[in-house]
Design an enzyme around this catalytic site. Structure first.
Site, mmCIF file in Angstrom:
data_model
loop_
_atom_site.group_PDB
_atom_site.id
_atom_site.type_symbol
_atom_site.label_atom_id
_atom_site.label_comp_id
_atom_site.label_asym_id
_atom_site.label_seq_id
_atom_site.Cartn_x
_atom_site.Cartn_y
_atom_site.Cartn_z
ATOM 1 N N ILE A 87 130.491 -47.236 29.090
ATOM 2 C CA ILE A 87 131.094 -46.156 28.290
ATOM 3 C C ILE A 87 131.525 -46.655 26.904
ATOM 4 O O ILE A 87 131.455 -45.909 25.934
ATOM 5 C CB ILE A 87 132.281 -45.512 29.068
ATOM 6 N N TYR A 99 140.370 -44.331 41.962
ATOM 7 C CA TYR A 99 140.924 -43.081 42.510
ATOM 8 C C TYR A 99 140.127 -42.518 43.689
ATOM 9 O O TYR A 99 140.459 -41.463 44.221
ATOM 10 C CB TYR A 99 141.101 -42.049 41.398
ATOM 11 N N GLY A 127 136.275 -44.467 41.002
ATOM 12 C CA GLY A 127 136.548 -45.895 41.197
ATOM 13 C C GLY A 127 137.874 -46.060 41.915
ATOM 14 O O GLY A 127 137.992 -45.744 43.108
ATOM 15 N N ASN A 148 145.348 -42.877 33.415
ATOM 16 C CA ASN A 148 146.379 -42.484 34.396
ATOM 17 C C ASN A 148 147.481 -41.719 33.658
ATOM 18 O O ASN A 148 147.477 -41.652 32.431
ATOM 19 C CB ASN A 148 146.933 -43.711 35.130
ATOM 20 N N VAL A 197 137.309 -48.373 33.734
ATOM 21 C CA VAL A 197 136.953 -47.765 32.451
ATOM 22 C C VAL A 197 138.111 -47.898 31.454
ATOM 23 O O VAL A 197 137.919 -48.240 30.276
ATOM 24 C CB VAL A 197 136.611 -46.270 32.673
ATOM 25 N N ASP A 198 139.306 -47.620 31.922
ATOM 26 C CA ASP A 198 140.509 -47.646 31.083
ATOM 27 C C ASP A 198 140.679 -49.037 30.450
ATOM 28 O O ASP A 198 140.874 -49.165 29.223
ATOM 29 C CB ASP A 198 141.711 -47.312 31.984
HETATM 30 N N1 AR6 Z 1 131.487 -47.817 31.819
HETATM 31 C C1 AR6 Z 1 131.101 -46.811 32.644
HETATM 32 N N2 AR6 Z 1 131.536 -46.680 33.912
HETATM 33 C C2 AR6 Z 1 132.388 -47.607 34.378
HETATM 34 C C3 AR6 Z 1 132.848 -48.696 33.587
HETATM 35 C C4 AR6 Z 1 132.353 -48.788 32.251
HETATM 36 N N3 AR6 Z 1 132.728 -49.772 31.429
HETATM 37 N N4 AR6 Z 1 133.714 -49.452 34.346
HETATM 38 C C5 AR6 Z 1 133.790 -48.844 35.554
HETATM 39 N N5 AR6 Z 1 132.990 -47.753 35.587
HETATM 40 P P1 AR6 Z 1 137.744 -46.198 37.341
HETATM 41 P P2 AR6 Z 1 139.216 -43.788 38.217
HETATM 42 C C6 AR6 Z 1 132.793 -46.759 36.674
HETATM 43 O O1 AR6 Z 1 138.399 -47.005 38.404
HETATM 44 O O2 AR6 Z 1 138.607 -43.839 39.565
HETATM 45 C C7 AR6 Z 1 142.428 -47.319 36.025
HETATM 46 O O3 AR6 Z 1 143.210 -48.424 36.367
HETATM 47 C C8 AR6 Z 1 133.225 -47.176 38.051
HETATM 48 O O4 AR6 Z 1 132.136 -47.795 38.735
HETATM 49 O O5 AR6 Z 1 137.632 -46.764 35.976
HETATM 50 O O6 AR6 Z 1 139.314 -42.467 37.507
HETATM 51 C C9 AR6 Z 1 143.221 -46.226 35.306
HETATM 52 O O7 AR6 Z 1 144.293 -46.767 34.533
HETATM 53 C C10 AR6 Z 1 133.617 -45.852 38.687
HETATM 54 O O8 AR6 Z 1 132.477 -45.230 39.276
HETATM 55 O O9 AR6 Z 1 138.490 -44.770 37.145
HETATM 56 C C11 AR6 Z 1 143.713 -45.377 36.427
HETATM 57 O O10 AR6 Z 1 144.911 -45.858 36.978
HETATM 58 C C12 AR6 Z 1 134.050 -44.969 37.518
HETATM 59 O O11 AR6 Z 1 133.636 -45.675 36.346
HETATM 60 C C13 AR6 Z 1 142.599 -45.458 37.459
HETATM 61 O O12 AR6 Z 1 141.936 -46.700 37.221
HETATM 62 C C14 AR6 Z 1 135.543 -44.697 37.435
HETATM 63 O O13 AR6 Z 1 136.277 -45.824 37.867
HETATM 64 C C15 AR6 Z 1 141.594 -44.348 37.301
HETATM 65 O O14 AR6 Z 1 140.669 -44.428 38.349
#
Ligand code: AR6
Length: 185
Positions: free
Chosen positions: A17, A134, A132, A30, A39-40
């Site tokens: 992303i 969540y 991810g 969050n 991602v964050d």
């Molecule tokens: N680019 C694209 N997709 C990604 C990347 C990236 N760089 N990194 C991970 N993913 P998540 P959530 C995918 O955990 O579930 C954080 O700590 C990953 O494989 O990033 O909404 C926040 O601060 C997964 O399928 O987001 C919140 O506390 C998807 O992106 C919490 O995590 C989302 O994973 C949010 O959790």
């Protein structure tokens, strides 16, 4: 792959992303908007410390929350190629409250698209929010994200491109299936 809808296109890619050159990218944030993993973490690292400073300028409630679940806050994007980061708070998935989580994920996508229009963005990139940390089941998340975005692009003028940036081949395949199902309706 790319698919044309009434007022814009939906594209699916495998990638990161933070590399997207769309006008806006969506962060899987969050409620505290204080950064995190996944991602964050990647977005904050790539954007530089300015992004956190911008996030912390939003007023917090007594529990430190700066954005409700299902809602978004918008900042500029620091060192990223995008102009804006749309910080979106997805639901933490709990099977007992699945319907509520579905509604919040739907609402989040609509709010993010509306925020993009409000900031004159023509293109926006979403990760697979909530799938991810969540723990939202990917097939349900894909179906909801695709349905929300496609309905929006069929009904609203303003966004030309919505790109879903999937991290892994399996996630891409799941989103492709959801888009094929939507198109076959
Ligand atoms: N680019 C694209 N997709 C990604 C990347 C990236 N760089 N990194 C991970 N993913 P998540 P959530 C995918 O955990 O579930 C954080 O700590 C990953 O494989 O990033 O909404 C926040 O601060 C997964 O399928 O987001 C919140 O506390 C998807 O992106 C919490 O995590 C989302 O994973 C949010 O959790």
């Amino acid at each position: 792959m790319i698919r044309k809808l009434k007022h814009g296109s939906v594209e699916l890619v495998i990638g990161n992303i933070v590399d997207q050159r769309t006008d806006a990218i969506v962060n899987a944030a969050n409620t505290k908007l204080a950064g995190g993993g996944g991602v964050d973490g990647a977005i904050h690292r790539a954007a530089g410390p300015e992004l956190k400073e911008l996030c912390l300028q939003f007023p917090a409630d007594e529990n430190g929350r700066r954005c409700e679940t299902g809602h978004v806050q918008v900042t500029t994007a620091g060192k990223l190629a995008a102009k804006f980061v749309i910080h979106a708070v997805g639901p933490f998935y709990n099977e007992k409250y699945a319907e509520k989580a579905h509604a919040q994920l739907r609402q989040l996508h609509v709010h993010a698209l509306q925020a993009a229009i409000d900031h004159n963005c023509k293109s926006i990139a979403f990760p697979a929010i909530s799938t991810g940390a969540y723990r939202f089941p990917i097939a349900d998340a894909a179906r909801i994200a695709i349905a929300s975005v496609c309905s929006f692009l069929d009904a609203n003028i303003g966004i030309e491109l919505v790109r879903f940036v999937l991290y892994k081949q399996g996630q891409y395949d799941t989103f492709k299936l959801a888009l094929d199902d939507w198109s076959a309706k």
